[in-house]
Design a protein around this motif. Sequence first.
Motif, short mmCIF file in Angstrom:
data_model
loop_
_atom_site.label_atom_id
_atom_site.label_comp_id
_atom_site.label_asym_id
_atom_site.label_seq_id
_atom_site.Cartn_x
_atom_site.Cartn_y
_atom_site.Cartn_z
N LEU A 275 -7.02 -3.61 6.30
CA LEU A 275 -6.37 -2.45 5.72
C LEU A 275 -7.12 -1.97 4.47
O LEU A 275 -7.34 -0.76 4.29
CB LEU A 275 -4.91 -2.78 5.35
CG LEU A 275 -4.08 -1.63 4.80
CD1 LEU A 275 -3.96 -0.48 5.80
CD2 LEU A 275 -2.68 -2.11 4.40
N GLN A 276 -7.53 -2.92 3.65
CA GLN A 276 -8.29 -2.54 2.45
C GLN A 276 -9.60 -1.87 2.84
O GLN A 276 -10.02 -0.89 2.23
CB GLN A 276 -8.56 -3.78 1.59
CG GLN A 276 -7.32 -4.30 0.89
CD GLN A 276 -7.50 -5.68 0.32
OE1 GLN A 276 -8.41 -6.42 0.69
NE2 GLN A 276 -6.62 -6.06 -0.60
N GLU B 125 0.84 3.98 -2.99
CA GLU B 125 0.35 5.35 -2.74
C GLU B 125 1.40 6.39 -3.15
O GLU B 125 1.09 7.40 -3.77
CB GLU B 125 -0.04 5.54 -1.27
CG GLU B 125 -1.24 4.72 -0.80
CD GLU B 125 -2.60 5.21 -1.33
OE1 GLU B 125 -2.64 5.98 -2.29
OE2 GLU B 125 -3.62 4.78 -0.76
N LEU C 102 0.83 -1.20 0.00
CA LEU C 102 0.00 0.00 0.00
C LEU C 102 0.88 1.26 0.00
O LEU C 102 0.65 2.18 -0.79
CB LEU C 102 -0.93 0.02 1.23
CG LEU C 102 -1.75 1.30 1.36
CD1 LEU C 102 -2.87 1.35 0.34
CD2 LEU C 102 -2.32 1.45 2.76
N ARG D 193 -10.15 -0.16 5.49
CA ARG D 193 -9.88 1.18 6.00
C ARG D 193 -9.64 2.16 4.85
O ARG D 193 -10.15 3.29 4.86
CB ARG D 193 -8.66 1.16 6.93
CG ARG D 193 -8.51 2.44 7.71
CD ARG D 193 -7.37 2.37 8.66
NE ARG D 193 -6.10 2.55 7.96
CZ ARG D 193 -4.91 2.18 8.43
NH1 ARG D 193 -4.84 1.58 9.58
NH2 ARG D 193 -3.82 2.39 7.74
N VAL D 194 -8.86 1.71 3.88
CA VAL D 194 -8.57 2.57 2.73
C VAL D 194 -9.87 2.86 1.96
O VAL D 194 -10.15 4.01 1.58
CB VAL D 194 -7.51 1.92 1.81
CG1 VAL D 194 -7.31 2.73 0.53
CG2 VAL D 194 -6.18 1.79 2.55
N PRO E 71 -4.49 0.49 -3.27
CA PRO E 71 -4.36 1.91 -2.93
C PRO E 71 -5.66 2.69 -3.14
O PRO E 71 -6.57 2.23 -3.83
CB PRO E 71 -3.29 2.40 -3.91
CG PRO E 71 -3.43 1.52 -5.09
CD PRO E 71 -3.90 0.18 -4.58
N SER E 72 -5.68 3.88 -2.59
CA SER E 72 -6.90 4.70 -2.64
C SER E 72 -7.32 5.03 -4.07
O SER E 72 -8.50 5.11 -4.36
CB SER E 72 -6.70 5.99 -1.84
OG SER E 72 -5.52 6.66 -2.25
N ARG F 223 -12.11 5.37 3.80
CA ARG F 223 -11.67 6.76 3.69
C ARG F 223 -12.04 7.34 2.32
O ARG F 223 -12.43 8.50 2.22
CB ARG F 223 -10.16 6.86 3.90
CG ARG F 223 -9.73 6.45 5.32
CD ARG F 223 -8.32 6.90 5.59
NE ARG F 223 -8.27 8.32 5.90
CZ ARG F 223 -7.17 9.06 5.81
NH1 ARG F 223 -6.04 8.54 5.40
NH2 ARG F 223 -7.20 10.34 6.10
#
Lengths: 282, 126
Positions: free
Chosen positions: B90-91, A148, A144, B93-94, B58-59, B97
């Motif tokens: 984790l995914q 990012e 991640l 949470r991303v 990722p976001s 957001r």
Amino acid sequence: MLVEITSNIDDTDDAILGLIRKLDLVHRAGPDQGWKLQCRDCRYLGPWAAALLASAYLRGEQLGQRPRIVLPTEPRELDAFCLFSGLKHLKDPNSEPPDPEHKDCETVPIMQFKQAQWGQSDGVIRLLRRHTELGTSTEESLRLCIYEIAQNVVDHAESPVGGILCARFISARKRVRVAVVDRGRGIRDTLRAAYPDIRDSIDALSRVIQGGHSSRARDNNMGLGISNLWQSVEDLGGRIAIVSGDAWARIIPRRDPRRIETIDCVFPGTGVFFSLPTDPNE
Amino acid sequence: MRQNTVFGDMIAIDAHQYVEPSRDVVESAELVADNVVSALDASNDVVVVSLRGLRGVPSSFFNVILGRIRASFGVDAIRTRFRVTDASDLQLRVYQRSFEAFLRADTAVGDSCQDGDQSSVQTTDQ
């Protein structure tokens, strides 16, 4: 112009800031202004330093500065690092290219990128799997963080050298250290396009770490990338420093979860330096 | 061949089918988004994107998909007709957001947004 780097550049915030200060003259050199970095007497370099040196060298080549870096040849471990990190190959393309699968290699060689691809983090993950048992949550966080940062470079930086990544597994400390450096616009100038009230680099760094502030350069930008990165490193008990323009932000373990300060020079771009424990139970 | 799975009134899309090491994250997201928008357009069903097999999403991946849904069907469709599943903590949470950022952006342009919005996350066994 001759710049001598005689101190050891460990992967610590202070050492990296010291290197950025040393490189200030190089960063400010004009087109066709030649320079030479003398690192022969240095006794330690890490991946964070390698990414910075590579970015200076590649930008110097683009500007016709005829850059030269004199790498140390001892101790033996540092000589090996210069080989495995690709620093030797960078300054002498006719030399042996780094072999990331070599049994003694604990380094992901310098990688220049202009896209944010799914495979971006594969080299780091492969390296760690060769040397340690990598937990799923650590792998996820590491991937991640790299995605990012890479997406940020591609979407916002307009870096003439793209992004430059280097990483190393520090087996004695069970940590992975990663650096991604670009030579682009810097966070302050990027954000100012959308937020003219941005005061300075400290304000800009503060906003991207908090999240929700983006230049909206692309439809996929919601201003969450750096914030997600920061939070992930923090949650895993890692360390991070982000340098952009004349400011840097960092976590000082056990003292300060977020400190943002000015630095007494200007880094022309953005550097993200972080380290994560590979064993979250440690 | 890429296929979507239909479960009653839900259409499941496996994001992993669109992920390759040499492919851009945003490009993958656009392919998933095309599929999500087509599925939403073709029926009144809920569309679920499975993240099974993906690590560290990722976001920008979520932002592309949510942005496309919002552009085609409005922000309410994000709340009511879209889910992610098989996601790690984790995914989630991303994703959460990104979801909240879209709701905030919607509020900022003047649409109503009620307190207590829940993200469109479907928790399932991993």
